[in-house]
Design a protein around this motif. Sequence first.
Motif, PDB file in Angstrom:
ATOM      1  N   UNK A  65       9.998  -3.887   3.652  1.00  0.00           N
ATOM      2  CA  UNK A  65       9.471  -4.532   2.721  1.00  0.00           C
ATOM      3  C   UNK A  65      10.213  -4.840   1.166  1.00  0.00           C
ATOM      4  N   UNK A  66       9.921  -5.905   0.381  1.00  0.00           N
ATOM      5  CA  UNK A  66      10.389  -5.922  -0.962  1.00  0.00           C
ATOM      6  C   UNK A  66       9.104  -6.464  -1.730  1.00  0.00           C
ATOM      7  N   UNK A  67       8.952  -5.875  -2.892  1.00  0.00           N
ATOM      8  CA  UNK A  67       7.899  -6.109  -3.741  1.00  0.00           C
ATOM      9  C   UNK A  67       8.308  -5.934  -5.335  1.00  0.00           C
ATOM     10  N   UNK A  68       7.778  -6.766  -6.147  1.00  0.00           N
ATOM     11  CA  UNK A  68       7.891  -6.671  -7.535  1.00  0.00           C
ATOM     12  C   UNK A  68       8.130  -8.015  -8.059  1.00  0.00           C
ATOM     13  N   UNK A  80       6.957  -9.396   0.219  1.00  0.00           N
ATOM     14  CA  UNK A  80       7.522 -10.215   1.507  1.00  0.00           C
ATOM     15  C   UNK A  80       8.161  -9.189   2.384  1.00  0.00           C
ATOM     16  N   UNK A  81       8.749  -9.346   3.428  1.00  0.00           N
ATOM     17  CA  UNK A  81       9.566  -8.510   4.319  1.00  0.00           C
ATOM     18  C   UNK A  81       8.454  -7.428   5.099  1.00  0.00           C
ATOM     19  N   UNK A  82       7.379  -7.607   5.214  1.00  0.00           N
ATOM     20  CA  UNK A  82       6.666  -7.067   5.972  1.00  0.00           C
ATOM     21  C   UNK A  82       6.676  -6.811   7.444  1.00  0.00           C
ATOM     22  N   UNK A  83       7.187  -7.650   8.086  1.00  0.00           N
ATOM     23  CA  UNK A  83       7.623  -7.504   9.514  1.00  0.00           C
ATOM     24  C   UNK A  83       6.515  -7.192  10.450  1.00  0.00           C
ATOM     25  N   UNK A  84       6.754  -6.519  11.540  1.00  0.00           N
ATOM     26  CA  UNK A  84       5.919  -6.171  12.604  1.00  0.00           C
ATOM     27  C   UNK A  84       4.742  -5.194  12.008  1.00  0.00           C
ATOM     28  N   UNK A  91      -1.574  -4.956   2.599  1.00  0.00           N
ATOM     29  CA  UNK A  91      -2.758  -4.377   1.803  1.00  0.00           C
ATOM     30  C   UNK A  91      -2.007  -3.276   0.927  1.00  0.00           C
ATOM     31  N   UNK A  92      -1.341  -2.385   1.472  1.00  0.00           N
ATOM     32  CA  UNK A  92      -0.887  -1.293   0.484  1.00  0.00           C
ATOM     33  C   UNK A  92       0.237  -1.915  -0.461  1.00  0.00           C
ATOM     34  N   UNK A  93       0.907  -2.780  -0.284  1.00  0.00           N
ATOM     35  CA  UNK A  93       1.994  -3.110  -1.173  1.00  0.00           C
ATOM     36  C   UNK A  93       1.298  -4.302  -1.897  1.00  0.00           C
ATOM     37  N   UNK A  95      -1.701  -4.214  -3.068  1.00  0.00           N
ATOM     38  CA  UNK A  95      -2.097  -3.281  -4.308  1.00  0.00           C
ATOM     39  C   UNK A  95      -1.222  -2.730  -5.434  1.00  0.00           C
ATOM     40  N   UNK A  96      -0.184  -2.377  -4.865  1.00  0.00           N
ATOM     41  CA  UNK A  96       0.800  -1.759  -5.454  1.00  0.00           C
ATOM     42  C   UNK A  96       1.273  -2.980  -6.650  1.00  0.00           C
ATOM     43  N   UNK A  97       1.451  -3.923  -6.136  1.00  0.00           N
ATOM     44  CA  UNK A  97       1.994  -5.373  -6.904  1.00  0.00           C
ATOM     45  C   UNK A  97       1.008  -5.581  -7.825  1.00  0.00           C
ATOM     46  N   UNK A  98      -0.324  -5.574  -7.396  1.00  0.00           N
ATOM     47  CA  UNK A  98      -1.081  -5.856  -8.476  1.00  0.00           C
ATOM     48  C   UNK A  98      -1.522  -4.866  -9.658  1.00  0.00           C
ATOM     49  N   UNK A  99      -1.364  -3.670  -9.296  1.00  0.00           N
ATOM     50  CA  UNK A  99      -1.237  -2.550 -10.032  1.00  0.00           C
ATOM     51  C   UNK A  99      -0.065  -2.683 -11.012  1.00  0.00           C
ATOM     52  N   UNK A 100       1.076  -2.988 -10.529  1.00  0.00           N
ATOM     53  CA  UNK A 100       2.319  -3.320 -11.272  1.00  0.00           C
ATOM     54  C   UNK A 100       2.217  -4.325 -12.221  1.00  0.00           C
ATOM     55  N   UNK A 101       1.482  -5.276 -11.988  1.00  0.00           N
ATOM     56  CA  UNK A 101       1.448  -6.656 -12.840  1.00  0.00           C
ATOM     57  C   UNK A 101       0.354  -6.304 -13.876  1.00  0.00           C
TER      58      UNK A 101
END
Length: 122
Positions: A65-68, A80-84, A91-93, A95-101
């Motif tokens: 995945x890629x996040x940021x 994006x890039x969550x795949x199969x 959901x995990x990433x 939350x990470x993105x929201x917490x990062x923002x």
Amino acid sequence: MTLTPLAEEGVFWAGSDYQWEFDHPHPTPAFRKKTEKTLVEWLKIPFTTLDHKAGLRPATLERRPFVGMHPIHHQIGILNGMGAKGCSLAPYFSKQLVDHILHQSPLTPEADIKRYTRILNN
């Protein structure tokens, strides 16, 4: 192979196999024949093929995945890039993105979009 019922009664979508080596992204008679052969073995009832389509399966360079935040357009968040494993990873990433923002919390380095900074800056 996957059989998925569509809205029209008695019509199904048959998601078949992957073909890793190909000359073009279009349906081929050989692939259709292979899929129909599998359906004959599975179904044991008559069927009619209404359409035949092919698609390209997108993937990230590293299959991670890629996040940021976009390195040039900082107002754009990327998830994006969550795949199969998307049902469990998204959901995990997210939350990470929201917490990062909201709180400038760090992102998992293996998923941080910053690893693509050089590519995205071109």
